[in-house]
Motif scaffolding. Structure first.
Motif, PDB file in Angstrom:
ATOM      1  N   ALA A 184       0.831  -1.209   0.000  1.00 46.88           N
ATOM      2  CA  ALA A 184       0.000   0.000   0.000  1.00 46.88           C
ATOM      3  C   ALA A 184       0.860   1.251   0.000  1.00 46.88           C
ATOM      4  O   ALA A 184       2.013   1.246   0.433  1.00 46.88           O
ATOM      5  CB  ALA A 184      -0.921   0.000   1.209  1.00 46.88           C
ATOM      6  N   SER A 188      -2.504   4.031  -3.646  1.00 47.80           N
ATOM      7  CA  SER A 188      -3.464   2.942  -3.443  1.00 47.80           C
ATOM      8  C   SER A 188      -4.552   3.356  -2.458  1.00 47.80           C
ATOM      9  O   SER A 188      -5.724   2.995  -2.625  1.00 47.80           O
ATOM     10  CB  SER A 188      -2.755   1.677  -2.955  1.00 47.80           C
ATOM     11  N   SER A 232      -6.354  -6.094  -2.377  1.00 44.45           N
ATOM     12  CA  SER A 232      -5.791  -5.079  -1.479  1.00 44.45           C
ATOM     13  C   SER A 232      -4.443  -5.524  -0.915  1.00 44.45           C
ATOM     14  O   SER A 232      -4.191  -5.456   0.289  1.00 44.45           O
ATOM     15  CB  SER A 232      -6.763  -4.769  -0.336  1.00 44.45           C
ATOM     16  N   PHE A 255      -0.091  -4.376  -5.273  1.00 49.68           N
ATOM     17  CA  PHE A 255      -1.280  -4.124  -4.461  1.00 49.68           C
ATOM     18  C   PHE A 255      -2.518  -4.769  -5.074  1.00 49.68           C
ATOM     19  O   PHE A 255      -3.435  -5.166  -4.370  1.00 49.68           O
ATOM     20  CB  PHE A 255      -1.511  -2.627  -4.297  1.00 49.68           C
TER      21      PHE A 255
END
Length: 292
Positions: A184, A188, A232, A255
């Motif tokens: 992340a 993102s 994620s 990601f």
């Protein structure tokens, strides 16, 4: 399912505004929007923490428990009715949301593939075991996250400051909450805030149904996992494996799809459309009306 405006009016009922006799000052604080929001977030969050990584059907059973906790907080603490989790029409709303979420991911993945960002190969992990595991885990995640972000946070903030502010705040919070995920970063988090936080918020304002947004969220995550695309930043077993090529802005890099510009653009367009539909149906609340 009741109409969005009717469900909204019902959900906006305020309990015992004079706070008479139910716990005094502390009771009034807990029954205020931010009070019952925090109470619910702790309760549902605890259920999620205890069940999200459990074996077999444990995450899905955790979702059932989370709905029960949500009902108790909303009915007994906030003193509100809960049309957003009504059983009538729940299956239909979940299917509608699921169709939208599946289409969103498949169109995004197809466009990224066409532009050279993805290539897929069969993983050979075992069809039924992978699908079962994905369904259980993602059902738990989708329901608990939607109860927390759209059911509790959005509705509480909406009651305090109106629909527009609630969408912005919960969208940003949704993005920030994903900063701890592997791979992340600022981009993102912003991407998640726009394509997921804002879009799911607009979807809830439009349909006023947790089942609709949970179905959308579930299909989105499950489709990603089965395609082998990181969800994620996390890469659980899928039916396929994916290789990424070229710019991370196109593929999303490590990601996953959510950090690609493609779903961000699609998600924003969908959010605008659903926000317009919510406004047309009378499902939005202004700060002025809330403060009356």
């Amino acid at each position: 399912m009741s109409t969005p405006s009717a469900a909204h009016d019902d959900a906006g009922t305020r309990p015992d505004e004079d706070g008479g006799g139910r716990g005094g000052r502390l009771g009034r604080i807990v029954r205020a929007p931010l009070g019952w929001m925090l109470t619910g977030l702790v309760g549902v969050g605890l259920v999620s923490a205890l069940t999200a990584t459990g074996p077999g059907p444990v995450p899905a059973l955790g979702a059932v428990a989370a709905v029960a906790v949500y009902w108790v907080v909303m009915r007994r603490v906030a003193g509100r009715s809960t049309p957003e989790i009504a059983r009538q029409g729940a299956g239909r709303e979940a299917l509608y949301g699921g169709a939208l979420g599946l289409g969103f991911v498949l169109v995004s993945a197809l466009l990224i593939t066409v532009f050279g960002g993805y290539s897929f190969s069969w993983a050979g992990n075992g069809f039924f075991s992978v699908v079962w595991s994905a369904a259980m885990v993602q059902a738990g995640a989708a329901v608990t996250e939607e109860l927390m972000f759209r059911g509790l946070a959005l509705q509480a903030l909406e009651q305090r400051w109106g629909s527009r502010a609630a969408i912005v705040i919960t969208g940003l919070f949704f993005g920030v909450a994903h900063l701890a995920a592997p791979g992340a970063g600022v981009w993102s988090a912003l991407a998640i805030a726009l394509e997921a936080g804002v879009m799911l918020g607009a979807a809830f304002l439009w349909r006023r149904s947790i089942w609709f947004v949970a179905g959308l969220h579930f299909a989105w995550n499950t489709a990603e996992q089965l395609l082998g695309i990181p969800v994620s930043g996390h890469t659980p077993k899928g039916l396929f494996t994916v290789d990424t090529h070229g710019s991370a802005l196109l593929s999303g890099g490590t990601f996953g799809l959510e950090a690609s510009i493609v779903p961000v653009l699609i998600g924003v367009l969908l959010a605008v459309r659903m926000f317009v539909l919510a406004a047309r149906s009378g499902g939005l609340r202004s700060r002025r009306l809330v403060q009356r």
